[in-house]
Design a protein around this motif. Structure first.
Motif, PDB file in Angstrom:
ATOM      1  N   GLY A 242      80.152 -10.315 -10.929  1.00 61.42           N
ATOM      2  CA  GLY A 242      81.453 -10.989 -11.032  1.00 61.42           C
ATOM      3  C   GLY A 242      81.681 -11.991  -9.907  1.00 61.42           C
ATOM      4  N   VAL A 243      80.591 -12.472  -9.333  1.00 65.69           N
ATOM      5  CA  VAL A 243      80.708 -13.488  -8.273  1.00 65.69           C
ATOM      6  C   VAL A 243      80.798 -14.850  -8.960  1.00 65.69           C
ATOM      7  N   LYS A 244      81.638 -15.735  -8.427  1.00 64.46           N
ATOM      8  CA  LYS A 244      81.741 -17.072  -9.039  1.00 64.46           C
ATOM      9  C   LYS A 244      81.132 -18.079  -8.080  1.00 64.46           C
ATOM     10  N   CYS A 245      79.951 -18.545  -8.444  1.00 62.63           N
ATOM     11  CA  CYS A 245      79.293 -19.493  -7.545  1.00 62.63           C
ATOM     12  C   CYS A 245      78.277 -20.330  -8.300  1.00 62.63           C
ATOM     13  N   THR A 246      77.887 -21.424  -7.679  1.00 63.17           N
ATOM     14  CA  THR A 246      76.752 -22.192  -8.185  1.00 63.17           C
ATOM     15  C   THR A 246      75.586 -21.955  -7.230  1.00 63.17           C
ATOM     16  N   ALA A 247      74.400 -22.360  -7.678  1.00 56.17           N
ATOM     17  CA  ALA A 247      73.224 -22.176  -6.820  1.00 56.17           C
ATOM     18  C   ALA A 247      73.375 -22.944  -5.502  1.00 56.17           C
TER      19      ALA A 247
END
Ligand SMILES: Cc1ncc(COP(=O)(O)O)c(C=O)c1O
Length: 549
Positions: A242-247
């Motif tokens: 449930g982490v919201k991130c981009t590479a």
């Protein structure tokens, strides 16, 4: 006669050599009563190393020892016992260090193995060493009281003696205890099931990667880490945690420990307050202390870090950083409630505080609904999220990841560029292949089943054999649990008694910054199999009964 020979030997080594060469000593040595008085057996050679006054073990399976020669009128077992004991007391043999094998010592010093075993047994009965003859003997992690009072060698002691001026950072720096060297036993808390790791599969993936390694990979240079791995980690975190991130926000780093160190150097100045869960992870505290930050302990309740209590207690000191383990609090195992997560995030937003979310072992959840990571609920970009491959794969890999707010990526990359450049890229590429080919997800599934089984063995055996002595609360996640001692047993005493019975438990007080509950111990259940867990429970029962008496 033994006095004569020893005094002759120590006073006139050359004469002694001469005598020996002419077999003047051998007739006495063939007399078994005389040999027994020296702690030797017939057929043993005179310990040649003793001729030099100090004897050096040249070829030890573990540690090179530098023992003084035997003393006048002292049986050899006693001499060996005293020498090893003083090495331990002086800190030259560290807690957890393996003693040389009896076979090696016997060969080095030309003394009989029974003599060595007697010395080891004496050390063992006094709590200086642990383990069994045959499976290795180790300096105890929990040492007798008098040893704990002996001054320990400080990390900077050597340089201080030479008068080298050290930085304030170096003067504050304290080492973390080294990882256990001995084979895992019940209830090792700091280790996954390494015997269940698919090493052959890892080797195949590694070999394939090495065979087709590109010159680009060999050239290195990606400060934030191997791009395909960062992408794989971002995908995994978005779907599973449930982490919201981009590479672009993902950095590959050498362990959460390094992530903490990096963060501390980038965000903290001496005197800055850092809130830490109490009890909490000591590895974080040593890092924050080393940069001169002020540790502000905040109690943990059934919902995790008690924000109100922290605000009341530290109202005049707005923290620069809050360190939390919300998925599975270290070491109590509490999962931070959603309500508490939201209040913590809101308060951090208003007070412009950064939260370090340590998600060190959340892959292993056995019951209860997983709650999305704090990072995934964060709308104000105040969370730095860290996770590790240490518990989920193996500790020697030293690979972990950080997800940082987009505006902090550059400064983290700069810090990496002036230190390690990046963790080894080939290892990152191998790990990436391992994830991409589906082995990682399969391994996690397999381990989750294995750990759930081991946990139920622990819980069952504790219920059967430790009723009235130890209670284990419901365990929702992770590789370790706290256990509450009953009947007024004190945790420090229990840990010492357990060590005598070849069992590892850690008193909760080791994780406290101030006063801690004295009735809690931490037990790992992942590192060893069901049989060893059952043995551990049996032994712990004996140890705890001893503490009740
Ligand atoms: C709570 C916690 N955080 C971080 C770490 C360190 O993780 P790593 O091995 O990735 O440095 C540990 C290791 O035991 C831990 O227990």
């Amino acid at each position: 006669m033994s006095i004569f020979i020893y005094s002759l030997h120590t006073t006139f080594p050359a004469a002694c050599y001469a005598l020996r060469a002419r077999t003047c000593i051998y007739p006495y040595r063939r007399n078994s009563r005389f040999l027994a008085s020296l702690g030797m057996t017939n057929g043993e050679e005179w310990p040649a190393q003793f001729d030099r006054g100090r004897c050096m073990a040249k070829k030890s399976s573990t540690l090179p020892l530098n023992l003084k020669g035997p003393k006048l009128r002292m049986p050899l077992y006693r001499w060996l016992y005293e020498e090893l004991r003083s090495e331990i007391l002086a800190g030259r043999l560290h807690p957890g260090a393996r003693l040389p094998a009896t076979r090696d010592l016997a060969q080095q010093y030309r003394i009989s193995r029974p003599t060595i075993v007697t010395a080891f047994e004496q050390l063992r009965s006094e709590g200086y060493v642990e383990g069994k003859v045959g499976s290795g003997t180790y300096v105890s992690e929990t040492l007798p009281d008098e040893l704990l009072q002996a001054p320990r060698a400080k990390s900077t002691a050597g340089t201080r003696r030479r008068g080298i001026p050290l930085s304030a950072y170096a003067r504050r720096l304290r080492p973390l205890p080294r990882a256990e060297a001995r084979p895992a036993r019940a209830f090792r808390a700091s280790q996954p099931a390494l015997d269940a790791f698919p090493t052959n599969l890892w080797a195949q993936v590694a070999a394939r990667r090495l065979r087709r390694v590109s010159t680009r990979l060999l050239a290195g240079g990606e400060a934030l880490g191997y791009r395909p791995l960062r992408e794989a980690v971002a995908e995994y975190l978005n779907t599973s945690r449930g982490v919201k991130c981009t590479a672009d926000q993902v950095l590959i780093i050498s362990g959460v420990q390094q992530a903490l160190d990096r963060t501390a150097h980038l965000l903290l100045d001496p005197g800055d307050p850092v809130w830490m869960e109490e009890p909490g992870y000591p590895g974080a505290a040593v890092v924050f202390r080393a940069v001169g930050a002020k540790i502000c302990p905040v109690p943990v309740d059934s919902e995790g870090l008690n924000l109100d209590s922290g605000r009341r207690r530290w109202q005049k000191q707005r923290p620069r950083l809050i360190y939390v383990t919300p998925a599975h609090q270290f070491p109590l195992g509490v999962t931070m409630s959603l309500r508490r997560r939201l209040s913590l995030l809101e308060w951090a937003r208003r007070s412009r505080t950064i939260i370090f979310e340590d998600d060190y072992d959340s892959e292993y959840r056995y019951s209860g609904r997983p709650i999305p990571a704090l990072q995934g609920l964060d709308r104000a970009a105040v969370v730095i999220f860290a996770g590790s491959f240490t518990d989920v794969l193996f500790p020697a890999l030293r690979l972990a990841y950080l997800v940082v707010p987009a505006d902090m990526v550059e400064i983290f990359a700069a810090a990496e560029s002036v230190s390690t450049h990046h963790p080894p890229l080939i290892d990152q590429a191998i790990l990436c292949d391992f994830i991409r080919e589906g082995h990682f997800a399969r391994h996690v599934r397999r381990m989750r089943e294995l750990y759930a089984e081991r946990l139920s063995v622990l819980v069952e055996s504790v219920r059967e054999r430790l009723g009235g002595l130890l209670e284990i609360p419901a365990v929702e996640a992770g590789l370790r649990t706290v256990g509450w001692l009953q009947g007024g047993i004190m945790a420090e005493r229990a840990a010492k008694a357990a060590a005598k019975y070849d069992v590892e438990v850690v008193p909760l007080s080791r994780y406290a910054y101030g006063r801690a509950r004295s009735d809690g111990i931490v037990l790992g259940f992942a590192a060893v199999d069901a049989r060893e867990l059952r043995r551990g429970v049996e032994q712990l029962a004996q140890a705890l009964l001893e503490c009740l008496a």
